[in-house]
Design a protein around this motif. Structure first.
Motif, mmCIF file in Angstrom:
data_model
loop_
_atom_site.group_PDB
_atom_site.id
_atom_site.type_symbol
_atom_site.label_atom_id
_atom_site.label_comp_id
_atom_site.label_asym_id
_atom_site.label_seq_id
_atom_site.Cartn_x
_atom_site.Cartn_y
_atom_site.Cartn_z
ATOM 1 N N MET A 1 24.455 24.707 35.033
ATOM 2 C CA MET A 1 24.299 26.166 35.033
ATOM 3 C C MET A 1 25.631 26.831 35.398
ATOM 4 S SD MET A 1 21.566 28.482 37.149
ATOM 5 C CE MET A 1 21.537 30.258 36.975
ATOM 6 N N LYS A 2 26.032 27.821 34.606
ATOM 7 C CA LYS A 2 27.300 28.503 34.831
ATOM 8 C C LYS A 2 27.234 29.330 36.111
ATOM 9 C CE LYS A 2 30.737 31.218 32.303
ATOM 10 N NZ LYS A 2 31.035 31.933 31.043
ATOM 11 N N LYS A 3 28.268 29.201 36.945
ATOM 12 C CA LYS A 3 28.317 29.937 38.207
ATOM 13 C C LYS A 3 28.759 31.377 37.975
ATOM 14 C CE LYS A 3 29.367 25.852 41.000
ATOM 15 N NZ LYS A 3 30.352 25.226 41.926
ATOM 16 N N THR A 4 28.377 32.237 38.897
ATOM 17 C CA THR A 4 28.744 33.652 38.822
ATOM 18 C C THR A 4 29.406 34.088 40.121
ATOM 19 O OG1 THR A 4 26.906 34.182 37.327
ATOM 20 C CG2 THR A 4 27.892 36.013 38.538
ATOM 21 N N LEU A 5 30.536 34.776 40.000
ATOM 22 C CA LEU A 5 31.196 35.387 41.152
ATOM 23 C C LEU A 5 30.914 36.878 41.109
ATOM 24 C CD1 LEU A 5 33.043 35.428 43.602
ATOM 25 C CD2 LEU A 5 35.013 35.457 42.069
ATOM 26 N N ARG A 6 30.058 37.334 42.019
ATOM 27 C CA ARG A 6 29.719 38.752 42.106
ATOM 28 C C ARG A 6 30.660 39.399 43.125
ATOM 29 N NH1 ARG A 6 23.871 37.996 44.189
ATOM 30 N NH2 ARG A 6 25.106 36.500 45.379
ATOM 31 N N HIS A 7 31.314 40.460 42.698
ATOM 32 C CA HIS A 7 32.295 41.063 43.601
ATOM 33 C C HIS A 7 32.236 42.580 43.564
ATOM 34 C CE1 HIS A 7 35.129 41.747 40.130
ATOM 35 N NE2 HIS A 7 34.489 40.705 39.665
ATOM 36 N N LEU A 8 32.750 43.169 44.626
ATOM 37 C CA LEU A 8 32.834 44.625 44.762
ATOM 38 C C LEU A 8 34.298 44.966 45.012
ATOM 39 C CD1 LEU A 8 30.604 47.004 46.846
ATOM 40 C CD2 LEU A 8 33.048 46.979 47.238
ATOM 41 N N GLU A 9 34.822 45.932 44.266
ATOM 42 C CA GLU A 9 36.229 46.300 44.400
ATOM 43 C C GLU A 9 36.341 47.695 45.011
ATOM 44 O OE1 GLU A 9 40.333 45.879 41.873
ATOM 45 O OE2 GLU A 9 38.572 46.582 40.783
ATOM 46 N N LEU A 10 36.881 47.750 46.230
ATOM 47 C CA LEU A 10 37.076 49.024 46.914
ATOM 48 C C LEU A 10 38.521 49.488 46.749
ATOM 49 C CD1 LEU A 10 35.144 48.377 50.259
ATOM 50 C CD2 LEU A 10 34.295 49.463 48.168
ATOM 51 N N PHE A 11 38.723 50.817 46.805
ATOM 52 C CA PHE A 11 40.061 51.387 46.614
ATOM 53 C C PHE A 11 40.674 50.736 45.382
ATOM 54 C CE2 PHE A 11 39.120 50.750 51.162
ATOM 55 C CZ PHE A 11 38.870 52.071 51.520
ATOM 56 N N SER A 12 39.945 50.769 44.298
ATOM 57 C CA SER A 12 40.221 49.924 43.140
ATOM 58 C C SER A 12 41.497 50.275 42.397
ATOM 59 C CB SER A 12 39.039 49.966 42.168
ATOM 60 O OG SER A 12 38.787 51.290 41.740
ATOM 61 N N GLY A 13 41.945 51.546 42.453
ATOM 62 C CA GLY A 13 43.109 51.919 41.658
ATOM 63 C C GLY A 13 42.829 51.616 40.204
ATOM 64 N N ILE A 14 43.699 50.818 39.583
ATOM 65 C CA ILE A 14 43.495 50.456 38.177
ATOM 66 C C ILE A 14 42.908 49.050 38.029
ATOM 67 C CG2 ILE A 14 45.241 52.023 37.304
ATOM 68 C CD1 ILE A 14 47.188 49.686 37.113
ATOM 69 N N GLY A 15 42.429 48.481 39.145
ATOM 70 C CA GLY A 15 41.688 47.234 39.047
ATOM 71 C C GLY A 15 42.509 45.967 39.092
ATOM 72 N N GLY A 16 43.510 45.900 39.974
ATOM 73 C CA GLY A 16 44.324 44.699 40.091
ATOM 74 C C GLY A 16 43.527 43.494 40.565
ATOM 75 N N PHE A 17 42.674 43.695 41.571
ATOM 76 C CA PHE A 17 41.826 42.608 42.043
ATOM 77 C C PHE A 17 40.864 42.179 40.940
ATOM 78 C CE2 PHE A 17 43.103 44.026 46.296
ATOM 79 C CZ PHE A 17 43.205 42.822 46.970
ATOM 80 N N ARG A 18 40.282 43.146 40.284
ATOM 81 C CA ARG A 18 39.316 42.837 39.231
ATOM 82 C C ARG A 18 39.969 42.067 38.081
ATOM 83 N NH1 ARG A 18 34.721 46.781 36.915
ATOM 84 N NH2 ARG A 18 33.903 45.468 35.250
ATOM 85 N N LYS A 19 41.138 42.504 37.665
ATOM 86 C CA LYS A 19 41.839 41.825 36.579
ATOM 87 C C LYS A 19 42.104 40.362 36.947
ATOM 88 C CE LYS A 19 43.292 43.081 33.171
ATOM 89 N NZ LYS A 19 42.748 42.949 31.792
ATOM 90 N N ALA A 20 42.570 40.132 38.181
ATOM 91 C CA ALA A 20 42.857 38.776 38.632
ATOM 92 C C ALA A 20 41.598 37.921 38.680
ATOM 93 C CB ALA A 20 43.522 38.817 40.006
ATOM 94 N N ILE A 21 40.520 38.490 39.204
ATOM 95 C CA ILE A 21 39.248 37.761 39.299
ATOM 96 C C ILE A 21 38.706 37.458 37.909
ATOM 97 C CG2 ILE A 21 36.830 37.961 40.017
ATOM 98 C CD1 ILE A 21 37.878 39.568 42.465
ATOM 99 N N ASP A 22 38.775 38.443 37.021
ATOM 100 C CA ASP A 22 38.307 38.237 35.641
ATOM 101 C C ASP A 22 39.066 37.098 34.965
ATOM 102 O OD1 ASP A 22 36.471 40.251 35.896
ATOM 103 O OD2 ASP A 22 37.527 41.701 34.637
ATOM 104 N N LEU A 23 40.393 37.088 35.126
ATOM 105 C CA LEU A 23 41.218 36.059 34.491
ATOM 106 C C LEU A 23 40.938 34.681 35.096
ATOM 107 C CD1 LEU A 23 44.657 37.887 34.128
ATOM 108 C CD2 LEU A 23 42.990 37.408 32.324
ATOM 109 N N TYR A 24 40.798 34.634 36.417
ATOM 110 C CA TYR A 24 40.504 33.350 37.058
ATOM 111 C C TYR A 24 39.158 32.812 36.585
ATOM 112 C CZ TYR A 24 39.441 29.700 40.337
ATOM 113 O OH TYR A 24 39.101 28.476 40.860
ATOM 114 N N CYS A 25 38.158 33.676 36.559
ATOM 115 C CA CYS A 25 36.826 33.251 36.130
ATOM 116 C C CYS A 25 36.837 32.791 34.665
ATOM 117 C CB CYS A 25 35.824 34.382 36.327
ATOM 118 S SG CYS A 25 35.428 34.696 38.073
ATOM 119 N N LYS A 26 37.556 33.510 33.829
ATOM 120 C CA LYS A 26 37.687 33.120 32.424
ATOM 121 C C LYS A 26 38.299 31.731 32.300
ATOM 122 C CE LYS A 26 40.474 34.272 28.332
ATOM 123 N NZ LYS A 26 41.535 35.166 27.810
ATOM 124 N N ASP A 27 39.322 31.447 33.091
ATOM 125 C CA ASP A 27 40.027 30.172 33.023
ATOM 126 C C ASP A 27 39.206 29.019 33.596
ATOM 127 O OD1 ASP A 27 42.181 31.414 31.871
ATOM 128 O OD2 ASP A 27 43.358 31.542 33.717
#
Length: 365
Positions: A1-27
């Motif tokens: 079963m594929k794992k899921t990383l559920r996250h919340l991004e505060l003070f997100s700006g343009i989403g630097g944390f989100r972009k990094a998490i998305d890329l890591y999860c994709k890889d």
């Protein structure tokens, strides 16, 4: 079963944390699920929504207003990781350094409000390096104390430089990683340190979705840009000046490793603070040899010299061309893109930290 990383991004700006998490999860064949994000700047939010699918997510907006009602926090979907670069102006060397006496500094406690109710497994936060020394170290100790005693997390932190992770920009930032206390034995070492992260990510041998550059000439700076990015003949002497009677500086251009991007770089200060490049350098057959040449200021001022473009600024933070194009098409001006790049967290640094934490089993899904 594929794992899921559920996250919340505060003070997100343009989403630097989100972009990094998305890329890591994709890889790594993990589903990335951002359940909510918060940002008060309408232009940053515009860029964010132009690049991420936020339709099913909670848009927190003003975090102070949102957390003023506990019911709002309780209604947030559950998540594993809280991330965010909480406002740094209150602690920055460039600001007045008021810290927790500044309303922006007080926003840190809104993070504690959310952690105390939602109790996610993990926390990853970022701020300026100076936060460790602010108010003789009291601010840093208060952050650790609040995460530990008030929210119930073991905390570790270290300073990371963007230039160590494939982005040619000197940008030193403190990252805090916290694990909920019931998830780890207090005798176990929780260590987030720069050297270990560098060693961990070096083993990947570049096999990631990250954009990496050896220096600014490695497919980052464009050889030809619009005329509007060039300094005027009137402005060049000021930008290249080594200062005035009351302000002395060493104003150098053509830095292979860029100076730290700032939110105010659009204002064009001096070549000791921001990044400028000459056509002679960019088009020279041997740029390193060119840099060895001692060019007098009165000669250098005759060169065609330009500032960074918004795309180049975003690339220095780990974002790609499509990201910039999407924001521009959504109506975000160059002025705002410069500001957003200067405020952003470096994608590659966050990715590398996330990789290390998973690799060391400090994050488990």
């Amino acid at each position: 079963m594929k794992k899921t990383l559920r996250h919340l991004e505060l003070f997100s700006g343009i989403g630097g944390f989100r972009k990094a998490i998305d890329l890591y999860c994709k890889d790594n064949n993990i589903t990335s699920n951002c359940v909510a994000f918060s940002e008060v700047d309408k232009y940053a939010t515009l860029t964010y929504k132009a690049n991420y699918d936020t339709e099913s997510e909670v848009e927190i907006g003003d975090i102070q207003l949102f957390t003023s009602k506990k019911e709002n926090i309780k209604l947030l979907p559950d998540f594993d990781l809280l991330s965010g670069g909480f406002p740094c102006q209150a602690f920055s060397m460039m600001g007045e350094q008021k810290g927790f006496d500044d309303n922006r500094g007080n926003l840190f406690y809104n993070i504690i409000d959310i952690l105390s109710i939602k109790k996610p497994k993990y926390v990853l936060l970022e701020n300026v390096r100076n936060i460790k020394n602010h108010d003789k170290g009291k601010t840093y100790k208060e952050i650790i104390r609040s995460l530990d005693e008030d929210a119930g997390y073991h905390v570790t932190s270290d300073v990371f430089n963007t230039s160590d992770f494939g982005l040619p920009q000197t940008r030193r930032r403190v990252f805090f990683f916290a694990v909920r206390k019931d998830l780890i034995n207090i005798r176990d070492a929780i260590i987030l340190d720069n050297q270990s992260v560098k060693e961990s990510v070096s083993l990947l041998n570049g096999s990631t979705s990250l954009k990496k550059y050896k220096n600014v000439l490695d497919d980052l700076l464009e050889k030809e840009v619009e005329e509007k990015y060039y300094l005027s003949e009137k402005l060049k002497p000021t930008i290249l000046s080594n200062g005035s009677k009351n302000f002395k500086s060493n104003s150098k251009i053509n830095q292979l490793i860029a100076r730290p991007l700032t939110a105010t770089m659009v204002k064009m200060h001096r070549a000791c603070q921001d990044n400028y490049y000459s056509d002679e350098f960019l088009n020279h057959p041997n740029p390193n040899k060119y840099l060895e040449t001692d060019i007098p200021k009165d000669e250098e001022v005759k060169h065609r010299i330009r500032k960074l473009t918004p795309l180049e600024a975003l690339k220095l933070q780990g974002f790609d061309e499509d990201f910039c194009i999407n924001a521009s098409r959504a109506g975000v001006s160059n002025h705002q893109l410069y500001k957003q790049a200067g405020n952003a967290v470096s994608v590659n640094t966050v990715y590398s930290i996330i990789h290390y934490l998973f690799n060391k089993n400090l994050i488990k899904l």
